[in-house]
Enzyme design. Structure first.
Site, PDB file in Angstrom:
ATOM      1  N   HIS A  38      37.288 -70.020 -63.010  1.00  0.00           N
ATOM      2  CA  HIS A  38      35.873 -70.389 -63.048  1.00  0.00           C
ATOM      3  C   HIS A  38      35.123 -69.943 -61.791  1.00  0.00           C
ATOM      4  CE1 HIS A  38      37.119 -74.154 -60.801  1.00  0.00           C
ATOM      5  NE2 HIS A  38      35.946 -73.945 -60.225  1.00  0.00           N
TER       6      HIS A  38
ATOM      7  N   ASP B 292      42.932 -71.691 -65.912  1.00  0.00           N
ATOM      8  CA  ASP B 292      41.965 -71.613 -64.806  1.00  0.00           C
ATOM      9  C   ASP B 292      42.546 -70.912 -63.582  1.00  0.00           C
ATOM     10  OD1 ASP B 292      39.506 -71.901 -63.648  1.00  0.00           O
ATOM     11  OD2 ASP B 292      39.772 -73.989 -63.053  1.00  0.00           O
TER      12      ASP B 292
ATOM     13  N   SER C  32      37.001 -74.793 -54.732  1.00  0.00           N
ATOM     14  CA  SER C  32      37.717 -74.290 -55.911  1.00  0.00           C
ATOM     15  C   SER C  32      38.434 -72.975 -55.602  1.00  0.00           C
ATOM     16  CB  SER C  32      36.736 -74.070 -57.070  1.00  0.00           C
ATOM     17  OG  SER C  32      36.220 -75.302 -57.513  1.00  0.00           O
TER      18      SER C  32
END
Length: 423
Positions: free
Chosen positions: A167, A198, A277
């Site tokens: 992402h 992911d 992230s």
């Protein structure tokens, strides 16, 4: 000569010596000048004239008083002066020697205190772990629709492979670049990504890379100390610390392509925010045990969400397997059990009910049928459909897993050999 009484031996007429006893009278009182040298009121420099009273004219004269020895007084003053001078010289010499031998110490001192020696940090300290990992962590810059999105990542190989989240790089509209800890940047090529896990892999062409050490996420225990490193809110090289709060926390989030991401996450209370992230979650040995991916928040929208001590990382064993498949084959395969799950089922005792079971799939070969309720997977109790899917995705294809399921009121145990999907 004394201040007391005296006696004498007179000559007799017959030449015989006769002893005479002193008269039995009290001795006369001593005169005040008999101890004149010790008189505190005496002025030694004034002339003295002593005249005995008339009635004591017959008394013996006192011993003459000697004048003060002026030479001796001058000698005492000389000795005292020499002693004082010697003390002054000794003080000056001692001070000079002290300054001479403490030049280095004085040079190291500041106006407001002394400068301590640099602290010695143990290899397992948080500072040592951060120092070891920071050269491996990067900020990922992704152009998206005329703006720039920031995330994190880390160097995983000497060939320049960088692992991050899918992402972070999804939706890129230009050239992705990465910024290293020293402030330099390099363009990065997206090798591939897997939306369902992911995980994405980039690659840079750069000398003197510092690949991070990858640990074993299966060896992580609740309560272990961990460190999160990344670029939260564009603050490059941020280090936060916490502990492992839980293991195998089922996570399901929506991907940009409409797919659902599943993984059994490592939960931590280390501060993680937007921009973390893709960055590493590191154990006390400086080894990467997870990839920071998701945070939980009380905020009404994802954009305003912030850290509240609930962060989740993809276990590194899962992420490494996916990344290696991406590097070698360009894509990753999902691990499957060969059955669908009924999303709406909520049994009174928990468990996940199986929907359609593939005839030749792992579940069918282990004796399981449609309608069976799986109560535990690899020793972990199940209560939600997400639990089973996340735990299946975590396991590698070919892994043999112990499963407990119910058919009606009867409980059964089975060994299921998981496989990769055919897609």
């Amino acid at each position: 000569m004394t201040d007391g009484w005296g006696f004498r031996r007179p000559d007799d007429d017959d030449g015989t010596a006769a002893q005479h006893t002193p008269p039995a009278v009290a001795p006369p009182a001593s005169f005040w000048w008999s101890d004149a040298l010790n008189d505190p009121w005496r002025d030694p420099h004034s002339p003295v004239a002593l005249v005995p009273p008339a009635e004591r004219a017959h008394a013996p004269e006192p011993e003459p008083l000697a004048e003060p020895d002026h030479t001796r007084r001058r000698t005492l003053w000389t000795v005292a002066g020499a002693a004082v001078l010697a003390g002054v010289l000794a003080g000056v010499l001692g001070g000079a020697m002290g300054v001479r031998f403490s030049d280095d110490r004085l040079a190291a001192r500041s106006i407001l205190g002394s400068t301590a020696a640099p602290p010695h940090r143990a290899p397992e300290s948080l500072a040592a772990v951060a120092s070891l990992l920071l050269p491996s962590v990067v900020t990922v810059r992704v152009p998206v629709d005329g703006s720039v999105s920031l995330g994190s990542g880390f160097v995983a190989s000497a060939d320049g492979h960088i692992i991050t989240n899918d992402h972070v790089v999804s939706g890129s509209s230009g050239v992705v670049s990465v910024i290293f800890d020293d402030g330099t940047s390099s363009p990065a090529k997206v090798i591939g990504s897997d939306p369902e896990s992911d995980v994405a892999v980039l690659q840079v062409k750069r000398a003197e890379l510092h690949p991070a050490m990858l640990g074993d996420s299966d060896a992580v225990a609740v309560g272990d100390a961990v460190v999160a490193i990344g670029s939260p809110l564009a603050l490059r090289g941020t280090v936060t610390a916490g502990i492992v709060s839980a293991l195998d926390r089922p996570i399901a989030t929506e991907a940009d392509n409409g797919a659902t991401r599943y993984y059994a996450a490592i939960q931590t209370d280390a501060a993680v925010n937007h921009g973390n992230s893709g960055g590493p979650l590191v154990d006390a040995a400086g080894q990467v045990v997870g990839i920071n991916a998701v945070i939980k928040s009380m905020a009404g929208s994802e954009e305003s969400a912030g850290n509240i001590g609930l962060a989740f990382a993809i276990p590194i064993n899962h992420a490494r397997r996916v990344a290696e498949e991406i590097i070698s084959a360009g894509r990753a395969h999902r691990t499957v059990i060969g059955a669908e799950v009924e999303e709406s089922f909520r049994g009174p005792a928990g468990g996940v009910r199986l929907g359609q079971v593939t005839a030749t799939g792992p579940a069918a070969e282990a004796g399981m049928r449609t309608g069976d309720v799986v109560t535990s997977f690899a020793g972990r109790p199940l209560s939600e459909p997400t639990d089973l899917i996340a735990l299946v995705r975590k396991a590698a294809p070919g892994a043999v897993v112990e499963v407990t399921y119910k058919r009606g009121s009867t409980s059964h145990d089975a060994a299921v050999t998981l496989v990769a999907d055919a897609d």
